[in-house]
Design a protein around this motif. Structure first.
Motif, PDB file in Angstrom:
ATOM      1  N   GLU A  18       7.554   2.810   2.624  1.00  0.00           N
ATOM      2  CA  GLU A  18       7.492   2.952   4.084  1.00  0.00           C
ATOM      3  C   GLU A  18       6.065   2.720   4.588  1.00  0.00           C
ATOM      4  O   GLU A  18       5.841   2.051   5.599  1.00  0.00           O
ATOM      5  N   ILE A  19       5.104   3.265   3.870  1.00  0.00           N
ATOM      6  CA  ILE A  19       3.702   3.083   4.251  1.00  0.00           C
ATOM      7  C   ILE A  19       3.321   1.616   4.158  1.00  0.00           C
ATOM      8  O   ILE A  19       2.689   1.058   5.062  1.00  0.00           O
ATOM      9  N   LEU A  20       3.745   0.978   3.059  1.00  0.00           N
ATOM     10  CA  LEU A  20       3.413  -0.434   2.870  1.00  0.00           C
ATOM     11  C   LEU A  20       4.031  -1.284   3.984  1.00  0.00           C
ATOM     12  O   LEU A  20       3.395  -2.190   4.509  1.00  0.00           O
ATOM     13  N   ARG A  21       5.268  -0.921   4.345  1.00  0.00           N
ATOM     14  CA  ARG A  21       5.947  -1.675   5.401  1.00  0.00           C
ATOM     15  C   ARG A  21       5.185  -1.532   6.708  1.00  0.00           C
ATOM     16  O   ARG A  21       4.885  -2.508   7.387  1.00  0.00           O
ATOM     17  N   PHE A  22       4.840  -0.308   7.011  1.00  0.00           N
ATOM     18  CA  PHE A  22       4.101  -0.033   8.247  1.00  0.00           C
ATOM     19  C   PHE A  22       2.804  -0.832   8.304  1.00  0.00           C
ATOM     20  O   PHE A  22       2.461  -1.439   9.315  1.00  0.00           O
ATOM     21  N   ARG A  26       1.448  -4.400  10.526  1.00  0.00           N
ATOM     22  CA  ARG A  26       0.193  -4.482  11.278  1.00  0.00           C
ATOM     23  C   ARG A  26      -0.797  -5.470  10.659  1.00  0.00           C
ATOM     24  O   ARG A  26      -1.984  -5.447  10.964  1.00  0.00           O
ATOM     25  N   GLY A  27      -0.285  -6.275   9.781  1.00  0.00           N
ATOM     26  CA  GLY A  27      -1.094  -7.388   9.298  1.00  0.00           C
ATOM     27  C   GLY A  27      -1.983  -7.093   8.110  1.00  0.00           C
ATOM     28  O   GLY A  27      -2.767  -7.938   7.690  1.00  0.00           O
ATOM     29  N   ALA A  28      -1.911  -5.886   7.553  1.00  0.00           N
ATOM     30  CA  ALA A  28      -2.747  -5.603   6.389  1.00  0.00           C
ATOM     31  C   ALA A  28      -2.116  -6.249   5.160  1.00  0.00           C
ATOM     32  O   ALA A  28      -0.920  -6.102   4.918  1.00  0.00           O
ATOM     33  N   MET A  29      -2.898  -7.007   4.415  1.00  0.00           N
ATOM     34  CA  MET A  29      -2.375  -7.658   3.215  1.00  0.00           C
ATOM     35  C   MET A  29      -2.599  -6.720   2.035  1.00  0.00           C
ATOM     36  O   MET A  29      -3.722  -6.494   1.643  1.00  0.00           O
ATOM     37  N   LEU A  30      -1.533  -6.212   1.512  1.00  0.00           N
ATOM     38  CA  LEU A  30      -1.715  -5.143   0.525  1.00  0.00           C
ATOM     39  C   LEU A  30      -0.982  -5.387  -0.782  1.00  0.00           C
ATOM     40  O   LEU A  30      -0.698  -4.462  -1.519  1.00  0.00           O
ATOM     41  N   ASP A  31      -0.661  -6.652  -1.050  1.00  0.00           N
ATOM     42  CA  ASP A  31       0.036  -6.916  -2.308  1.00  0.00           C
ATOM     43  C   ASP A  31      -0.779  -6.381  -3.481  1.00  0.00           C
ATOM     44  O   ASP A  31      -1.954  -6.683  -3.610  1.00  0.00           O
TER      45      ASP A  31
END
Ligand code: GDP
Length: 493
Positions: A18-22, A26-31
């Protein structure tokens, strides 16, 4: 500084995904990113309307509650540690069968032919999302061992599996096991066992458990209940996965990079090797050659063995090893710590021995024990500090299951503005050693209605300064309690 995603998810009680989706919305690249920087953490917290605390005294306190062996200095160096699990339940409900099945199926066979050595604990690997993760089982099933350890102040277990046979249901020792786990604040997982048997009725077991306050997850409660056959190994994998899930929520951590501390879980005298002790490391790393204080014993570790009987040089957090090199046999439940030199170890062991002697003398004099009289005295003198915020932990043993509710209701109806009551255990049967242990660990009083306390139990209670009060008439019990709670009790003892 930043924060790990799993830590943040835990603190906010939401899923990592859920956090990753959020964040990705918002455009944060978090792979493949594990750690979020401060700004991202703030952003997520704002979304969940949670305030970000810069320093974390709360976290320090929380960690200390979970693992008393942690120091403030450890906080920046914490890593995940395997859960330590105890299996409890009524006799013949399948504890030993379950332990054996887990050991045989999950312990990796050593080159020596897979012979496992009973050291009181063993480690298994459980696949979690395809990755094998360690889990440690304490090998002495039953709540007696658990209670005895707790009565000595030890807290080793992170999770309790309570086995209930599906063809037999909740029995007296099931109740006791639950009471012990609850009093220790250890999460409970129910294994409903023997579902392969004719006459097995898992639904009835769940009903009985929900009546005593354990609501199954599948009925909207928060106690995981897994239906298994320990004999055939059915669903044991699911049980183990549940253990790992519960462990993950508990966020078990330790700092491997420091001197070792932990608890003795078994000890004996070996004719050839001398004192043998099995230690569970709860913080730090234990090394061969370390110098230990271990209860009233001390010494230098000459050799360490793991659960497969192999010699090892190191044991990290949650690991159990058997050691030789102590000057004496310590007691199960004793704390150990590695120290710098033998003189320090000797001195600390001696100090501890003195303290224990004084404790024994005080216990004989009945000092510091919680009794109805001491509660009455404390209430009447208005001494708030006397007894822990005027709470009274009640262990109630009665003749028949059917009497429990009536007595409990009568007791609960007493006005509790001065003293609040907490029921740790209510069960049919004579007063047992295990009840006394529960009373020691929780500073409670044992009340018996139309039951006996065998001489050996009375003697044990006396040693442990536990009050056992036996009644034949329910009004006498209620009267004494009421008077004590109002500070009026004048008991001829
Ligand atoms: P403990 O006293 O709780 O340790 O119980 P045990 O493990 O000794 O088991 C008591 C009896 O129940 C033994 O005869 C076991 O073989 C049997 N048992 C244990 N688990 C199962 C099971 O899943 N199914 C069946 N049918 N029997 C079981």
């Amino acid at each position: 500084e930043g924060m790990d995603i799993d830590e943040l998810a835990y603190q906010l009680a939401v899923g990592e995904s859920e956090i990753l989706r959020f964040l990705s919305v918002r455009g944060a690249m978090l792979d493949n990113v594990q750690t979020l920087d401060k700004d991202l953490v703030k952003m997520v917290c704002m979304e969940y309307e949670v305030e970000v605390l810069e320093s974390d005294p709360v976290r320090v306190e929380e960690m200390a509650k979970k693992n008393e062996f942690l120091d403030v200095e450890d906080l920046d160096k914490l890593v995940a540690r395997p859960p330590i699990v105890t299996i409890m339940g009524h006799v013949d409900h399948g504890k030993t069968t379950l332990l054996d099945y887990i050991r045989k199926s999950k312990v990796v066979a050593s080159e020596a032919g897979g012979i496992t050595q009973g050291i009181g604990a063993y480690q298994v690997l459980v696949p979690v999302d395809g990755n094998p993760q360690a889990c440690v089982f304490l090998d002495t099933p039953g709540h007696e061992a658990f209670g005895a350890m707790r009565a000595r102040g030890a807290k080793v277990t992170d999770i309790c599996i309570i086995v209930v046979a599906a063809d037999d249901g909740v029995r007296p020792q099931t109740n006791e096991a639950i009471a012990h786990a609850k009093a220790a604040g250890v999460p409970i997982i129910i294994a409903i066992n023997k579902v392969d048997k004719e006459g097995a009725n898992p639904e009835r077991v769940m009903q009985e458990l929900s009546q005593i306050g354990l609501m199954p997850e599948m009925w909207g409660g928060d106690t995981p209940m897994i239906q298994i056959s320990a004999l055939k190994g059915e669903n044991v994998d699911e049980l183990l996965e549940t253990v790992m899930l519960v462990a993950e929520l508990q966020e078990l951590k330790a700092n491997p990079d420091r001197n070792a501390k932990g608890t003795v879980i078994e000890a004996c005298l070996d004719k050839a090797k001398g004192p043998l002790a099995t230690l569970v490391v709860q913080n730090g790393t234990l090394n061969k050659g370390d110098i230990l204080v271990c209860g009233e014993a001390f010494g230098k570790i000459r050799a360490m063995y793991d659960d497969r009987g192999s010699l090892v040089d190191q044991a990290g957090p949650s690991n159990a090893v058997q050691i030789i090199g102590l000057n004496n046999v310590p007691l199960a439940g004793d704390e150990f710590e590695s120290v710098d030199d033998l003189d320090v170890a000797r001195e600390r062991a001696n100090t501890r021995a003195d303290a224990m002697r004084i404790e024994r003398i005080n216990a004989k004099a009945g000092e510091g024990k919680v009794t109805l009289s001491s509660i009455a005295a404390s209430v009447s003198s208005g001494n708030q500090a006397g007894i822990d915020t005027h709470g009274l932990n009640v262990i109630l043993k009665v003749d028949f299951q059917g009497s429990i509710e009536a007595i409990r209701q009568a007791i609960e109806a007493l006005p509790q503005e001065n003293v609040s009551l907490r029921f740790l255990l209510q069960a049919p049967g004579d007063v047992s050693v295990s009840d006394v242990d529960l009373a020691v660990a929780s500073e409670g009083i044992v009340f018996g209605f139309n039951v006996k306390a065998p001489g050996s139990v009375k003697k044990y209670a006396k040693q442990k300064s536990v009050e056992i009060r036996l009644y034949k008439v329910i009004y006498d019990l209620i009267d004494d309690l009421r008077n004590a709670m109002e500070g009026l009790l004048d008991l001829a003892e």
